[in-house]
Design an enzyme around this catalytic site. Structure first.
Site, short mmCIF file in Angstrom:
data_model
loop_
_atom_site.label_atom_id
_atom_site.label_comp_id
_atom_site.label_asym_id
_atom_site.label_seq_id
_atom_site.Cartn_x
_atom_site.Cartn_y
_atom_site.Cartn_z
N ARG A 176 0.84 -1.22 0.00
CA ARG A 176 0.00 0.00 0.00
C ARG A 176 0.86 1.26 0.00
O ARG A 176 0.55 2.25 0.65
CB ARG A 176 -0.95 0.03 1.21
N SER A 250 -10.79 -0.90 2.94
CA SER A 250 -10.09 -0.98 4.24
C SER A 250 -9.73 0.43 4.69
O SER A 250 -9.07 1.17 3.96
CB SER A 250 -8.78 -1.76 4.08
N GLU A 347 -5.26 3.73 5.79
CA GLU A 347 -4.93 3.54 4.37
C GLU A 347 -5.61 4.65 3.56
O GLU A 347 -5.09 5.14 2.56
CB GLU A 347 -5.46 2.17 3.89
P1 FAD Z 1 -8.91 8.35 -5.36
O1 FAD Z 1 -9.58 7.90 -4.11
O2 FAD Z 1 -9.62 9.31 -6.23
O3 FAD Z 1 -7.46 8.92 -5.00
C1 FAD Z 1 -6.60 8.20 -4.15
C2 FAD Z 1 -5.25 8.94 -4.08
O4 FAD Z 1 -4.62 8.90 -5.35
C3 FAD Z 1 -5.39 10.43 -3.74
O5 FAD Z 1 -4.25 10.81 -3.01
C4 FAD Z 1 -5.39 11.10 -5.11
O6 FAD Z 1 -4.96 12.45 -5.07
C5 FAD Z 1 -4.40 10.23 -5.85
N1 FAD Z 1 -4.65 10.14 -7.29
C6 FAD Z 1 -5.76 9.68 -7.90
N2 FAD Z 1 -5.59 9.66 -9.23
C7 FAD Z 1 -4.37 10.15 -9.47
C8 FAD Z 1 -3.63 10.40 -10.66
N3 FAD Z 1 -4.11 10.14 -11.88
N4 FAD Z 1 -2.37 10.92 -10.54
C9 FAD Z 1 -1.86 11.19 -9.32
N5 FAD Z 1 -2.52 10.99 -8.16
C10 FAD Z 1 -3.76 10.46 -8.24
N6 FAD Z 1 -7.56 -0.93 -2.58
C11 FAD Z 1 -6.72 -1.98 -2.70
O7 FAD Z 1 -5.49 -1.78 -2.84
N7 FAD Z 1 -7.16 -3.25 -2.67
C12 FAD Z 1 -8.46 -3.56 -2.51
O8 FAD Z 1 -8.82 -4.72 -2.49
C13 FAD Z 1 -9.39 -2.48 -2.38
N8 FAD Z 1 -10.70 -2.72 -2.21
C14 FAD Z 1 -11.57 -1.69 -2.09
C15 FAD Z 1 -12.94 -1.97 -1.93
C16 FAD Z 1 -13.85 -0.94 -1.82
C17 FAD Z 1 -15.32 -1.27 -1.65
C18 FAD Z 1 -13.41 0.40 -1.88
C19 FAD Z 1 -14.41 1.51 -1.79
C20 FAD Z 1 -12.07 0.71 -2.01
C21 FAD Z 1 -11.13 -0.34 -2.11
N9 FAD Z 1 -9.76 -0.10 -2.27
C22 FAD Z 1 -8.89 -1.15 -2.42
C23 FAD Z 1 -9.24 1.27 -2.25
C24 FAD Z 1 -9.31 1.98 -3.62
O9 FAD Z 1 -10.18 1.30 -4.48
C25 FAD Z 1 -7.92 2.05 -4.28
O10 FAD Z 1 -7.02 2.75 -3.46
C26 FAD Z 1 -7.99 2.75 -5.65
O11 FAD Z 1 -6.76 2.64 -6.30
C27 FAD Z 1 -8.35 4.23 -5.52
O12 FAD Z 1 -8.62 4.72 -6.82
P2 FAD Z 1 -9.39 6.08 -7.05
O13 FAD Z 1 -9.31 6.41 -8.48
O14 FAD Z 1 -10.74 6.00 -6.46
O15 FAD Z 1 -8.47 7.07 -6.20
N1 EPU Z 2 -10.42 -10.56 9.94
C1 EPU Z 2 -11.18 -10.66 11.09
N2 EPU Z 2 -12.34 -9.94 11.15
C2 EPU Z 2 -12.76 -9.16 10.14
C3 EPU Z 2 -11.98 -9.04 8.98
C4 EPU Z 2 -10.81 -9.76 8.91
O1 EPU Z 2 -10.82 -11.35 12.03
O2 EPU Z 2 -13.84 -8.54 10.28
C5 EPU Z 2 -9.17 -11.33 9.86
C6 EPU Z 2 -9.39 -12.82 9.57
O3 EPU Z 2 -8.38 -13.51 10.27
C7 EPU Z 2 -9.12 -12.92 8.09
C8 EPU Z 2 -8.02 -11.89 7.91
O4 EPU Z 2 -8.36 -10.84 8.81
O5 EPU Z 2 -8.68 -14.19 7.72
C9 EPU Z 2 -7.90 -11.34 6.51
O6 EPU Z 2 -9.15 -10.82 6.08
P1 EPU Z 2 -9.44 -10.51 4.53
O7 EPU Z 2 -9.03 -11.66 3.69
O8 EPU Z 2 -10.83 -10.00 4.42
O9 EPU Z 2 -8.40 -9.37 4.20
P2 EPU Z 2 -7.95 -8.06 4.95
O10 EPU Z 2 -6.56 -8.26 5.46
O11 EPU Z 2 -8.97 -7.63 5.93
C10 EPU Z 2 -6.80 -7.12 2.82
C11 EPU Z 2 -6.77 -5.82 2.09
C12 EPU Z 2 -7.98 -5.68 1.20
C13 EPU Z 2 -7.99 -6.81 0.19
C14 EPU Z 2 -8.04 -8.14 0.96
C15 EPU Z 2 -7.95 -9.34 0.05
C16 EPU Z 2 -5.49 -4.29 3.46
C17 EPU Z 2 -5.50 -3.11 4.37
N3 EPU Z 2 -6.69 -4.72 3.02
O12 EPU Z 2 -7.91 -7.05 3.73
O13 EPU Z 2 -7.86 -4.44 0.48
O14 EPU Z 2 -9.10 -6.73 -0.67
O15 EPU Z 2 -6.92 -8.19 1.89
O16 EPU Z 2 -6.67 -9.46 -0.44
O17 EPU Z 2 -4.42 -4.80 3.15
C18 EPU Z 2 -8.36 -2.14 0.60
O18 EPU Z 2 -7.14 -1.96 0.58
O19 EPU Z 2 -9.20 -1.20 0.62
C19 EPU Z 2 -8.86 -3.51 0.61
C20 EPU Z 2 -10.16 -3.81 0.66
#
Ligand code: FAD
Ligand code: EPU
Length: 351
Positions: A176, A250, A347
């Site tokens: 991240r 997250s 994050e």
């Molecule tokens: P924004 O929220 O619009 O911006 C994020 C940051 O990037 C800000 O600092 C912004 O200024 C900067 N930025 C955006 N675009 C540019 C650009 N073109 N050039 C320079 N800077 C820029 N993230 C994960 O890593 N893994 C996950 O599994 C994951 N799951 C998610 C699930 C949900 C339901 C949600 C809501 C979010 C999740 N995220 C996850 C977080 C998010 O989707 C990612 O961080 C994504 O890359 C953000 O993209 P965005 O375009 O919405 O960025």
């Molecule tokens: N867990 C709990 N309770 C909860 C949630 C998670 O106990 O309510 C524990 C469990 O032990 C579970 C473990 O956490 O096995 C991992 O949970 P999960 O697989 O849901 O993943 P996470 O670590 O909670 C991370 C990323 C997610 C990404 C998933 C899948 C971060 C901060 N988050 O979540 O990314 O989708 O793994 O790879 O690293 C995001 O960055 O926004 C995001 C959603």
């Protein structure tokens, strides 16, 4: 305030006092002093002029990793530059180099690659947001990070107006993390990202839940489309859809602690999960477990709370303010610190 920008602008006026409610996934009711949408390369010149008048600015993609705690007192630059192209990798024709413009929706690019049969992105299915934001925090999920498929990116230096190319080493990707969150924060607009995809895909099923889901789907010989579908179905089963319940995924990163600290915690909490950290003596602990263990999961406080199926996701139940969510996040952080001596780091970008 009246903004005077050169004639280049004519058909592309920025809007004043613009609502941001529909432009980020927390759905907070807030405004920006000025909003400018970049749709094509030409708009970047206009942007240069605007930035001279509005030194306070923020680039916004899909707004899925942002929490606004107040009206934004400056210029919001909405990146909507589109376009996808691909060519064989000149170094090895087994691979293709897929270039997507920064304003493309990430999941659309994943589906494009999956449909072509090019492997590498399927585990990153359904992550919200834009391509241009993906390198900022090196998006990751289900055992894969952007850096695993990243080739290079192009970005506009917002001070000089020059386009620069960054290869993988330049980006300094981590969990991240990237250089764009540190030395280069706020200095570049990422205009395109080039990914190196495999025409003979190797599936990555190490994240247990993927294999279990494929088994449940009755698929014994999966392809990348099956893996993509499995990831989509896992995500839909536990992550709230921002269209229904505002959130930014997250809220915190999973913390890394020393092995010694982890072993001490294990004595009191024998079931505490731990995964290999970024160094041999570090253990990554799921923040979701820490938050759930402290009793926050599914508990609503005012208009916010930790989601009932994923404690790491803070949600907006409808009318939350950004401050309310941020105060709740800090409450959780204090509690985790007191109980486990672990500092959680957000994050989400708190603005
Ligand atoms: P924004 O929220 O619009 O911006 C994020 C940051 O990037 C800000 O600092 C912004 O200024 C900067 N930025 C955006 N675009 C540019 C650009 N073109 N050039 C320079 N800077 C820029 N993230 C994960 O890593 N893994 C996950 O599994 C994951 N799951 C998610 C699930 C949900 C339901 C949600 C809501 C979010 C999740 N995220 C996850 C977080 C998010 O989707 C990612 O961080 C994504 O890359 C953000 O993209 P965005 O375009 O919405 O960025
Ligand atoms: N867990 C709990 N309770 C909860 C949630 C998670 O106990 O309510 C524990 C469990 O032990 C579970 C473990 O956490 O096995 C991992 O949970 P999960 O697989 O849901 O993943 P996470 O670590 O909670 C991370 C990323 C997610 C990404 C998933 C899948 C971060 C901060 N988050 O979540 O990314 O989708 O793994 O790879 O690293 C995001 O960055 O926004 C995001 C959603």
């Amino acid at each position: 305030m009246i903004t005077i920008v050169s004639a280049v602008l004519t058909s592309k006026l920025p809007s004043h006092n613009a609502s941001l409610a529909g432009l980020h996934t927390f759905g907070i009711d807030c405004k920006a002093s000025l909003l400018f949408t970049v749709k094509q390369q030409d708009d970047l010149q206009v942007l240069q002029e605007l930035l001279r008048q509005y030194p306070t600015f923020l680039i916004l993609g899909g707004g899925s990793n942002i929490l606004f705690t107040k009206d934004y007192p400056g210029l919001i630059v909405l990146n909507r530059i589109k376009g996808i192209s691909a060519q064989p990798d000149p170094d090895n024709d087994r691979f293709v180099l897929l270039t997507a413009a920064g304003g493309e929706v990430w999941h659309d690019v994943v589906l494009y690659a999956v449909q072509k049969g090019w492997g590498g992105l399927e585990n990153l299915s359904l992550i919200p947001g834009t391509v241009g934001a993906a390198p900022i925090q090196n998006i990751g999920a289900y055992g894969v990070e952007l850096k695993d498929v990243f080739h290079h990116l192009e970005a506009l230096d917002l001070e000089t107006g020059e386009l620069h190319t960054f290869d993988k080493a330049n980006c300094m990707f981590g969990y991240r993390n990237s250089i764009f969150k540190h030395e280069l924060a706020g200095k570049y607009l990422i205009t395109s990202v080039t990914l190196r995809l495999d025409t003979r895909p190797e599936l990555r099923l190490s994240y247990g839940a993927i294999q279990d889901t494929l088994d449940a789907m009755g698929i014994t010989e999966p392809n990348i489309a099956d893996v993509s579908q499995a990831v989509i179905s896992i995500r839909q089963s536990k992550l709230p859809d921002p269209a229904e319940l505002g959130n930014a995924g997250s809220f915190f990163k999973n913390p890394e602690i020393s092995r010694k600290h982890y072993e001490q915690l294990q004595m009191e909490y024998p079931d505490i999960p731990g995964y290999p950290g970024s160094a041999a003596d570090l253990v990554k602990v799921p923040a979701g477990w820490l938050i759930e263990t402290c009793g926050w999961k599914g508990r609503r406080t005012g208009n916010t709370g930790a989601h009932s199926k994923q404690a790491l996701v803070l949600v907006n139940y409808g009318n939350a303010t950004g401050i309310e969510i941020w105060e709740h996040a800090q409450r959780i952080m204090r509690n985790i610190k007191e109980r486990f001596e672990i500092s959680l780091t957000p994050e989400v970008n708190v603005i």
